[in-house]
Design a protein around this motif. Structure first.
Motif, PDB file in Angstrom:
ATOM      1  N   TYR A 121     -17.280  21.890   7.087  1.00  0.00           N
ATOM      2  CA  TYR A 121     -16.032  22.458   7.625  1.00  0.00           C
ATOM      3  C   TYR A 121     -15.265  23.197   6.524  1.00  0.00           C
ATOM      4  CZ  TYR A 121     -11.355  22.498   9.745  1.00  0.00           C
ATOM      5  OH  TYR A 121     -10.117  22.871  10.233  1.00  0.00           O
ATOM      6  N   ASN A 122     -15.172  22.571   5.355  1.00  0.00           N
ATOM      7  CA  ASN A 122     -14.458  23.185   4.233  1.00  0.00           C
ATOM      8  C   ASN A 122     -15.177  24.418   3.696  1.00  0.00           C
ATOM      9  OD1 ASN A 122     -12.368  21.321   4.326  1.00  0.00           O
ATOM     10  ND2 ASN A 122     -13.326  19.943   2.844  1.00  0.00           N
ATOM     11  N   LYS A 123     -16.461  24.507   3.946  1.00  0.00           N
ATOM     12  CA  LYS A 123     -17.235  25.679   3.520  1.00  0.00           C
ATOM     13  C   LYS A 123     -17.151  26.815   4.542  1.00  0.00           C
ATOM     14  CE  LYS A 123     -20.807  23.815   0.432  1.00  0.00           C
ATOM     15  NZ  LYS A 123     -20.223  22.557  -0.015  1.00  0.00           N
ATOM     16  N   GLY A 124     -16.432  26.590   5.623  1.00  0.00           N
ATOM     17  CA  GLY A 124     -16.279  27.630   6.646  1.00  0.00           C
ATOM     18  C   GLY A 124     -17.403  27.682   7.661  1.00  0.00           C
ATOM     19  N   ILE A 125     -18.237  26.639   7.688  1.00  0.00           N
ATOM     20  CA  ILE A 125     -19.332  26.586   8.662  1.00  0.00           C
ATOM     21  C   ILE A 125     -18.820  25.946   9.948  1.00  0.00           C
ATOM     22  CG2 ILE A 125     -21.579  25.526   9.141  1.00  0.00           C
ATOM     23  CD1 ILE A 125     -22.096  25.763   6.076  1.00  0.00           C
ATOM     24  N   GLU A 126     -19.067  26.612  11.062  1.00  0.00           N
ATOM     25  CA  GLU A 126     -18.616  26.082  12.353  1.00  0.00           C
ATOM     26  C   GLU A 126     -19.514  24.923  12.772  1.00  0.00           C
ATOM     27  OE1 GLU A 126     -18.557  29.315  15.125  1.00  0.00           O
ATOM     28  OE2 GLU A 126     -16.735  30.194  14.275  1.00  0.00           O
ATOM     29  N   ILE A 127     -18.898  23.873  13.280  1.00  0.00           N
ATOM     30  CA  ILE A 127     -19.645  22.679  13.673  1.00  0.00           C
ATOM     31  C   ILE A 127     -19.559  22.493  15.185  1.00  0.00           C
ATOM     32  CG2 ILE A 127     -19.796  20.164  13.452  1.00  0.00           C
ATOM     33  CD1 ILE A 127     -18.620  20.481  10.627  1.00  0.00           C
ATOM     34  N   TYR A 128     -20.723  22.294  15.788  1.00  0.00           N
ATOM     35  CA  TYR A 128     -20.826  22.030  17.219  1.00  0.00           C
ATOM     36  C   TYR A 128     -21.523  20.684  17.411  1.00  0.00           C
ATOM     37  CZ  TYR A 128     -19.709  26.923  18.347  1.00  0.00           C
ATOM     38  OH  TYR A 128     -19.089  28.144  18.476  1.00  0.00           O
ATOM     39  N   ILE A 129     -21.170  20.014  18.486  1.00  0.00           N
ATOM     40  CA  ILE A 129     -21.872  18.789  18.876  1.00  0.00           C
ATOM     41  C   ILE A 129     -22.393  18.986  20.294  1.00  0.00           C
ATOM     42  CG2 ILE A 129     -21.523  16.389  19.620  1.00  0.00           C
ATOM     43  CD1 ILE A 129     -19.754  15.986  17.169  1.00  0.00           C
ATOM     44  N   ALA A 130     -23.669  18.661  20.493  1.00  0.00           N
ATOM     45  CA  ALA A 130     -24.260  18.733  21.832  1.00  0.00           C
ATOM     46  C   ALA A 130     -24.965  17.416  22.114  1.00  0.00           C
ATOM     47  CB  ALA A 130     -25.250  19.889  21.929  1.00  0.00           C
ATOM     48  N   SER A 131     -24.754  16.893  23.314  1.00  0.00           N
ATOM     49  CA  SER A 131     -25.269  15.564  23.639  1.00  0.00           C
ATOM     50  C   SER A 131     -25.739  15.492  25.083  1.00  0.00           C
ATOM     51  CB  SER A 131     -24.153  14.524  23.409  1.00  0.00           C
ATOM     52  OG  SER A 131     -24.548  13.255  23.867  1.00  0.00           O
ATOM     53  N   GLY A 132     -26.731  14.624  25.317  1.00  0.00           N
ATOM     54  CA  GLY A 132     -27.172  14.363  26.682  1.00  0.00           C
ATOM     55  C   GLY A 132     -26.309  13.345  27.389  1.00  0.00           C
ATOM     56  N   THR A 133     -25.340  12.777  26.666  1.00  0.00           N
ATOM     57  CA  THR A 133     -24.368  11.843  27.244  1.00  0.00           C
ATOM     58  C   THR A 133     -23.365  12.614  28.104  1.00  0.00           C
ATOM     59  OG1 THR A 133     -24.574  10.325  25.377  1.00  0.00           O
ATOM     60  CG2 THR A 133     -22.537  10.199  26.625  1.00  0.00           C
ATOM     61  N   ASP A 134     -22.834  11.968  29.136  1.00  0.00           N
ATOM     62  CA  ASP A 134     -21.852  12.614  30.006  1.00  0.00           C
ATOM     63  C   ASP A 134     -20.719  13.217  29.178  1.00  0.00           C
ATOM     64  OD1 ASP A 134     -23.295  11.907  32.193  1.00  0.00           O
ATOM     65  OD2 ASP A 134     -21.897  10.409  32.946  1.00  0.00           O
ATOM     66  N   ASP A 135     -20.321  14.418  29.546  1.00  0.00           N
ATOM     67  CA  ASP A 135     -19.341  15.169  28.750  1.00  0.00           C
ATOM     68  C   ASP A 135     -18.044  14.391  28.538  1.00  0.00           C
ATOM     69  OD1 ASP A 135     -18.656  17.869  27.523  1.00  0.00           O
ATOM     70  OD2 ASP A 135     -16.994  17.609  28.914  1.00  0.00           O
ATOM     71  N   VAL A 136     -17.519  13.787  29.596  1.00  0.00           N
ATOM     72  CA  VAL A 136     -16.243  13.077  29.477  1.00  0.00           C
ATOM     73  C   VAL A 136     -16.352  11.927  28.477  1.00  0.00           C
ATOM     74  CG1 VAL A 136     -16.708  11.535  31.441  1.00  0.00           C
ATOM     75  CG2 VAL A 136     -14.355  12.022  30.782  1.00  0.00           C
ATOM     76  N   ASP A 137     -17.524  11.296  28.418  1.00  0.00           N
ATOM     77  CA  ASP A 137     -17.714  10.167  27.506  1.00  0.00           C
ATOM     78  C   ASP A 137     -17.898  10.633  26.063  1.00  0.00           C
ATOM     79  OD1 ASP A 137     -17.524   8.254  29.549  1.00  0.00           O
ATOM     80  OD2 ASP A 137     -19.644   8.457  30.047  1.00  0.00           O
ATOM     81  N   VAL A 138     -18.702  11.665  25.863  1.00  0.00           N
ATOM     82  CA  VAL A 138     -18.944  12.113  24.489  1.00  0.00           C
ATOM     83  C   VAL A 138     -17.679  12.714  23.880  1.00  0.00           C
ATOM     84  CG1 VAL A 138     -19.835  14.452  24.955  1.00  0.00           C
ATOM     85  CG2 VAL A 138     -20.629  13.224  22.973  1.00  0.00           C
ATOM     86  N   GLN A 139     -16.861  13.383  24.699  1.00  0.00           N
ATOM     87  CA  GLN A 139     -15.589  13.907  24.193  1.00  0.00           C
ATOM     88  C   GLN A 139     -14.728  12.771  23.653  1.00  0.00           C
ATOM     89  OE1 GLN A 139     -14.692  17.116  24.032  1.00  0.00           O
ATOM     90  NE2 GLN A 139     -16.140  18.137  25.398  1.00  0.00           N
ATOM     91  N   ARG A 140     -14.671  11.686  24.409  1.00  0.00           N
ATOM     92  CA  ARG A 140     -13.852  10.540  24.016  1.00  0.00           C
ATOM     93  C   ARG A 140     -14.422   9.859  22.770  1.00  0.00           C
ATOM     94  NH1 ARG A 140     -13.874   8.221  28.590  1.00  0.00           N
ATOM     95  NH2 ARG A 140     -15.721   6.952  28.235  1.00  0.00           N
ATOM     96  N   GLU A 141     -15.752   9.766  22.692  1.00  0.00           N
ATOM     97  CA  GLU A 141     -16.373   9.045  21.587  1.00  0.00           C
ATOM     98  C   GLU A 141     -16.328   9.837  20.278  1.00  0.00           C
ATOM     99  OE1 GLU A 141     -20.161   7.538  23.099  1.00  0.00           O
ATOM    100  OE2 GLU A 141     -19.093   6.940  24.934  1.00  0.00           O
ATOM    101  N   VAL A 142     -16.377  11.171  20.366  1.00  0.00           N
ATOM    102  CA  VAL A 142     -16.201  12.004  19.165  1.00  0.00           C
ATOM    103  C   VAL A 142     -14.824  11.742  18.572  1.00  0.00           C
ATOM    104  CG1 VAL A 142     -15.919  14.386  18.359  1.00  0.00           C
ATOM    105  CG2 VAL A 142     -17.851  13.801  19.821  1.00  0.00           C
ATOM    106  N   GLN A 143     -13.842  11.605  19.447  1.00  0.00           N
ATOM    107  CA  GLN A 143     -12.478  11.289  19.008  1.00  0.00           C
ATOM    108  C   GLN A 143     -12.423   9.878  18.415  1.00  0.00           C
ATOM    109  OE1 GLN A 143      -9.621  13.511  19.551  1.00  0.00           O
ATOM    110  NE2 GLN A 143      -8.708  12.114  18.080  1.00  0.00           N
ATOM    111  N   SER A 144     -13.085   8.934  19.062  1.00  0.00           N
ATOM    112  CA  SER A 144     -13.009   7.531  18.651  1.00  0.00           C
ATOM    113  C   SER A 144     -13.535   7.299  17.243  1.00  0.00           C
ATOM    114  CB  SER A 144     -13.795   6.641  19.623  1.00  0.00           C
ATOM    115  OG  SER A 144     -13.200   6.638  20.900  1.00  0.00           O
ATOM    116  N   ILE A 145     -14.608   8.024  16.865  1.00  0.00           N
ATOM    117  CA  ILE A 145     -15.184   7.774  15.541  1.00  0.00           C
ATOM    118  C   ILE A 145     -14.598   8.695  14.469  1.00  0.00           C
ATOM    119  CG2 ILE A 145     -17.301   6.832  16.517  1.00  0.00           C
ATOM    120  CD1 ILE A 145     -18.668   9.443  15.446  1.00  0.00           C
ATOM    121  N   GLY A 146     -13.608   9.501  14.840  1.00  0.00           N
ATOM    122  CA  GLY A 146     -12.807  10.189  13.842  1.00  0.00           C
ATOM    123  C   GLY A 146     -13.352  11.476  13.268  1.00  0.00           C
TER     124      GLY A 146
END
Length: 270
Positions: A142-167
Motif C-alpha cells: 500500500y505504501n509503495k502505491g500498489i493497489e490491493i484487491y481481495i477476491a474470495s469464494g466466500t459470500d460477499d457480505v461475509d468477506v466484507q465483514r471479515e476483512v474489517q474484523s481482521i484489520g
C-alpha cells in the motif's frame, strides 16, 4: 531459492512493474474460517447418507472432492453435493444446492461467530486471526502505491465483514466476494476486470493465494502467481499438502507466510 522463498520458475524476462496485488482471503490472509473442511465434510456425508451409515468409499470420495475444490465458490461444491445425493439415492429428502449452501454457511458461521466474539470482547486481537506477516506485507505494498484487491469464494457480505474484523480493510481498494445467489466466480471476474476493463497487463498483476483455483486463474491470465502454502493452525510455515497442489497449479514461487516479505519484494523487484 532460500529457506523462506521457494522459486519454481523464472519470471518473464521483460517484466512490467507490478501495479496491482490480488489476494485470496481465507487461508491466505485470514484464519477466521480455519477448519471449514471439518464443517463441510460431515454435512456432505450426512446429506448423502441419509439415515444409513456412510461407507469408507463415500467418506474418501467426499474428502477428495473437498481437497480438489478448495478455492472455488461454495455454491459449486454444493452443486456437486446435490448431484451426489441424487445419484446415491440413500436420502429420500433431496434439497437443492442453494439450501445445502445455506445450511453449510449456518454451521460454519457458528464457528466464525465464536471467533469474532473473542475479538469483540478483546480476548484475542485481529493479529491472532491473520497469517503472520500479512498485515505488514499489505501495508508495505500500500505504501509503495500498489493497489490491493481481495477476491474470495466466500459470500460477499461475509468477506466484507471479515476483512474489517481482521484489520486490513484500510489497505484494500476493493473486496469482491461471491454475489448473493449468483454463480459468478468472483476471482475470475476481478482478474477479467483488471486486465480487460482497466487495461492491466498480466505481468503488472501479482496474484497470491493458497488454493489452486486462484493460482491457475492467475497463471492463465499471465499474472505473477505466488502460492501461499499456509499452515492455518500455526499461521506460519509451509503446509506441504498445499505446497504440492500450488506447484501443480503453476505457481511461480511458494511461501508459507509473509514474515520475510522483504525477500518477496526482492524477487518481484519492488
Amino acid at each position: 531459492m532460500t529457506d523462506y522463498l521457494e522459486i519454481l520458475k523464472p519470471l518473464p524476462a521483460v517484466k512490467n512493474k507490478i501495479k496491482v496485488a490480488l489476494f485470496d482471503f481465507d487461508g491466505t490472509i485470514s484464519t477466521l474460517r480455519q477448519g471449514w473442511e471439518q464443517i463441510m465434510e460431515p454435512l456432505m456425508i450426512e446429506m448423502i447418507s441419509g439415515n444409513s451409515s456412510p461407507d469408507q468409499e463415500l467418506i474418501e470420495k467426499v474428502r477428495d472432492f473437498i481437497d480438489e475444490s478448495t478455492g472455488v465458490q461454495t455454491i459449486h461444491q454444493m452443486f456437486w453435493l446435490e448431484k451426489q445425493v441424487r445419484e446415491y439415492g440413500r436420502n429420500p429428502e433431496i434439497k437443492d444446492a442453494w439450501w445445502y449452501k445455506e445450511e453449510y454457511n449456518r454451521r460454519l458461521m457458528e464457528v466464525v461467530k465464536t471467533r469474532t466474539d473473542k475479538l469483540i470482547r478483546g480476548e484475542l486481537s485481529p493479529e491472532d486471526y491473520r497469517i503472520k506477516g500479512s498485515y505488514e506485507f499489505m501495508e508495505d505494498l500500500y505504501n509503495k502505491g500498489i493497489e490491493i484487491y481481495i477476491a474470495s469464494g466466500t459470500d460477499d457480505v461475509d468477506v466484507q465483514r471479515e476483512v474489517q474484523s481482521i484489520g486490513v480493510k484500510q489497505f484494500v481498494k476493493h473486496v469482491a466476494g461471491a454475489p448473493h445467489r449468483k454463480v459468478d466466480c468472483s476471482k475470475e471476474a476481478v482478474i477479467k476486470s483488471l486486465l480487460e476493463d482497466q487495461g492491466l497487463k498480466g505481468g503488472e498483476l501479482l496474484l497470491a493465494g493458497d488454493g489452486k483455483v486462484e493460482i491457475s486463474l492467475g497463471v492463465d491470465a499471465g499474472a505473477i502467481a505466488l502460492g501461499v502454502a499456509t499452515d492455518e493452525v500455526k499461521r506460519y510455515g509451509v503446509n506441504n499438502f498445499k505446497r504440492n497442489k500450488l506447484i501443480k497449479a503453476g505457481a511461480h514461487a511458494i511461501v508459507g507466510d509473509f514474515t520475510r516479505f522483504d525477500l518477496i519484494n526482492e524477487w518481484l523487484g519492488l
